[in-house]
Design a protein around this motif. Structure first.
Motif, PDB file in Angstrom:
ATOM      1  N   GLY A  93      -3.463  11.468   1.912  1.00 21.11           N
ATOM      2  CA  GLY A  93      -2.517  10.667   1.393  1.00 21.11           C
ATOM      3  C   GLY A  93      -2.170  10.962   0.020  1.00 21.11           C
ATOM      4  O   GLY A  93      -3.110  11.090  -0.772  1.00 21.11           O
ATOM      5  N   LEU A  94      -0.908  11.011  -0.600  1.00 21.93           N
ATOM      6  CA  LEU A  94      -0.466  11.123  -1.890  1.00 21.93           C
ATOM      7  C   LEU A  94       0.238   9.774  -2.221  1.00 21.93           C
ATOM      8  O   LEU A  94       1.224   9.132  -1.671  1.00 21.93           O
ATOM      9  N   GLU A 139       2.892   5.551   0.251  1.00 26.24           N
ATOM     10  CA  GLU A 139       2.262   6.559   0.335  1.00 26.24           C
ATOM     11  C   GLU A 139       2.967   7.850   1.001  1.00 26.24           C
ATOM     12  O   GLU A 139       3.580   7.642   1.836  1.00 26.24           O
ATOM     13  N   TYR A 140       2.987   8.919   0.549  1.00 29.89           N
ATOM     14  CA  TYR A 140       3.425  10.209   1.217  1.00 29.89           C
ATOM     15  C   TYR A 140       2.304  10.777   2.092  1.00 29.89           C
ATOM     16  O   TYR A 140       1.232  11.160   1.643  1.00 29.89           O
ATOM     17  N   GLN A 141       2.462  10.833   3.157  1.00 30.99           N
ATOM     18  CA  GLN A 141       1.324  11.302   4.321  1.00 30.99           C
ATOM     19  C   GLN A 141       1.136  12.500   4.194  1.00 30.99           C
ATOM     20  O   GLN A 141       2.147  13.241   4.454  1.00 30.99           O
ATOM     21  N   SER A 162       5.757  11.479   6.037  1.00 31.33           N
ATOM     22  CA  SER A 162       6.540  10.365   6.356  1.00 31.33           C
ATOM     23  C   SER A 162       6.261   9.302   4.900  1.00 31.33           C
ATOM     24  O   SER A 162       5.171   9.640   4.333  1.00 31.33           O
ATOM     25  N   ASP A 163       6.983   8.296   4.720  1.00 29.02           N
ATOM     26  CA  ASP A 163       6.544   7.320   3.943  1.00 29.02           C
ATOM     27  C   ASP A 163       5.781   6.382   4.808  1.00 29.02           C
ATOM     28  O   ASP A 163       6.158   5.610   5.617  1.00 29.02           O
ATOM     29  N   ASN A 188       2.754  -7.615  -4.019  1.00 32.22           N
ATOM     30  CA  ASN A 188       3.206  -6.697  -5.056  1.00 32.22           C
ATOM     31  C   ASN A 188       3.372  -5.275  -4.450  1.00 32.22           C
ATOM     32  O   ASN A 188       3.124  -4.099  -5.352  1.00 32.22           O
ATOM     33  N   TYR A 189       3.214  -4.961  -3.023  1.00 31.86           N
ATOM     34  CA  TYR A 189       3.258  -3.681  -2.592  1.00 31.86           C
ATOM     35  C   TYR A 189       4.528  -2.956  -3.035  1.00 31.86           C
ATOM     36  O   TYR A 189       5.691  -3.490  -2.615  1.00 31.86           O
ATOM     37  N   GLY A 190       4.397  -1.788  -3.653  1.00 35.34           N
ATOM     38  CA  GLY A 190       5.482  -1.016  -3.879  1.00 35.34           C
ATOM     39  C   GLY A 190       6.674  -1.616  -4.754  1.00 35.34           C
ATOM     40  O   GLY A 190       7.659  -0.950  -5.046  1.00 35.34           O
ATOM     41  N   LYS A 191       6.009  -2.551  -5.643  1.00 34.17           N
ATOM     42  CA  LYS A 191       7.086  -3.116  -6.630  1.00 34.17           C
ATOM     43  C   LYS A 191       7.009  -2.731  -8.216  1.00 34.17           C
ATOM     44  O   LYS A 191       7.668  -3.034  -8.980  1.00 34.17           O
ATOM     45  N   ALA A 192       5.658  -1.988  -8.318  1.00 35.91           N
ATOM     46  CA  ALA A 192       5.669  -1.431  -9.604  1.00 35.91           C
ATOM     47  C   ALA A 192       6.455  -0.610 -10.301  1.00 35.91           C
ATOM     48  O   ALA A 192       6.811   0.362  -9.324  1.00 35.91           O
ATOM     49  N   SER A 193       7.157  -0.612 -11.294  1.00 36.71           N
ATOM     50  CA  SER A 193       7.865   0.451 -11.859  1.00 36.71           C
ATOM     51  C   SER A 193       7.355   1.550 -12.524  1.00 36.71           C
ATOM     52  O   SER A 193       8.127   2.631 -12.628  1.00 36.71           O
ATOM     53  N   ARG A 194       6.055   1.545 -12.500  1.00 35.30           N
ATOM     54  CA  ARG A 194       5.150   2.250 -13.247  1.00 35.30           C
ATOM     55  C   ARG A 194       3.791   2.205 -12.840  1.00 35.30           C
ATOM     56  O   ARG A 194       3.341   1.371 -12.704  1.00 35.30           O
ATOM     57  N   GLY A 195       3.110   3.589 -12.504  1.00 39.77           N
ATOM     58  CA  GLY A 195       1.702   3.376 -12.103  1.00 39.77           C
ATOM     59  C   GLY A 195       1.139   4.674 -11.921  1.00 39.77           C
ATOM     60  O   GLY A 195       1.434   5.577 -12.455  1.00 39.77           O
ATOM     61  N   TYR A 196       0.035   4.652 -11.416  1.00 38.26           N
ATOM     62  CA  TYR A 196      -0.779   5.950 -11.044  1.00 38.26           C
ATOM     63  C   TYR A 196      -0.455   6.756  -9.914  1.00 38.26           C
ATOM     64  O   TYR A 196       0.050   6.285  -9.185  1.00 38.26           O
ATOM     65  N   ILE A 197      -0.572   7.942 -10.096  1.00 37.44           N
ATOM     66  CA  ILE A 197      -0.566   9.066  -8.902  1.00 37.44           C
ATOM     67  C   ILE A 197      -2.125   8.804  -8.343  1.00 37.44           C
ATOM     68  O   ILE A 197      -3.069   9.192  -9.076  1.00 37.44           O
ATOM     69  N   GLY A 198      -2.050   8.899  -6.984  1.00 35.00           N
ATOM     70  CA  GLY A 198      -3.473   8.660  -6.465  1.00 35.00           C
ATOM     71  C   GLY A 198      -3.556   9.666  -5.349  1.00 35.00           C
ATOM     72  O   GLY A 198      -2.223   9.946  -4.626  1.00 35.00           O
ATOM     73  N   ILE A 199      -4.744  10.060  -4.954  1.00 34.95           N
ATOM     74  CA  ILE A 199      -5.080  11.100  -3.741  1.00 34.95           C
ATOM     75  C   ILE A 199      -6.098  10.373  -3.044  1.00 34.95           C
ATOM     76  O   ILE A 199      -7.023   9.975  -3.587  1.00 34.95           O
TER      77      ILE A 199
END
Length: 248
Positions: free
Chosen positions: A116-117, A134-136, A155-156, A218-229
């Protein structure tokens, strides 16, 4: 009719796809566009001039670290200019945080692979997917998640389904573009716009409330954050040409 914000995202995405199309393809024979790739960034001159920044240029992982650690987890390695992992390893995130951006990358999975991304991730929870949408990334044909469009490639994850037919078979390279601009998000795969949604909208909130993510306030509520793999699933994941362009 598209809103002004949605129309702007669509326009930016089309421009981004034009730039992404100039991306060099790993160790394959260089095209005319890839011949202009700079030796220091891994970007073409056109990409660099358009504001793209490399997050992985094939030579080092300095832009990345482990989730909740400052070091790169064991199991991630660079092979012939490709960032790869085989078997379950710890998730990784960017050292920098991003709010509005376009992210492009090439990826492939071994048969049955799953990854996932993530975007706008925080480190407030034990796992990255408790905060970050997550972008699957998936081998649709070989993994059980491919039986549902809600959990298939592009998918999201578990919230918005992707259409079938865009992902390539296992062990073939795919090209992803993720556009996050304000609350508007677009998922692209291999030149096809798969879906679009609005973070925090009534529809989004309803879908989150009906999902496993409802347990994390707080799922999906941050306006800024890290890119993750995501690395904690079986199979081989390979990545290359990871790059980002910050949007105003």
């Amino acid at each position: 009719m598209l809103s002004a914000a949605a129309a702007r995202v669509a326009t930016l995405s089309q421009l981004a796809l034009a730039i992404v199309a100039c991306t060099p393809m790993g160790n394959s024979t260089q095209s005319a566009s890839s011949a202009s790739t700079t030796s220091t960034s891994g970007l073409t001159a056109e990409q660099a001039a358009s504001g793209w920044r490399s997050l992985f240029d094939g030579s080092n992982t300095s832009a990345w670290r482990g989730y909740k650690t400052q070091t790169m987890p064991a199991g991630w390695r660079i092979v012939d200019g490709v960032l790869t992992k085989t078997g379950p390893v710890e998730d990784i995130i960017t050292r920098d945080q991003f709010g509005n951006f376009e992210l492009a990358m090439d990826w492939k999975l071994s048969p049955g692979g799953n990854a996932g991304l993530f975007y706008r991730a925080t480190e407030e929870y034990d796992h990255i997917y408790w905060s970050a949408p997550e972008y699957q990334l998936l081998d649709d044909a070989g993994h059980p998640d491919g039986k549902s469009r809600l959990t298939s490639a592009g998918s999201d994850y578990a919230l918005y389904p992707s259409p079938a037919g865009a992902v390539k078979p296992a062990d073939e390279w795919n090209s992803t573009l993720l556009v996050v601009n304000g609350n508007r998000v677009q998922h692209w795969l291999n030149g096809q716009r798969l879906l679009e949604y609005e973070l925090g909208s009534a529809d989004w909130q309803q879908k989150v409330a009906a999902s496993k993510f409802a347990a994390y306030p707080n799922y999906g509520k941050a306006s800024r954050g890290y890119i993750g793999i995501q690395g904690d699933h079986d199979g081989t994941l390979s990545l290359r040409n990871i790059r980002i362009r910050v949007l105003p």
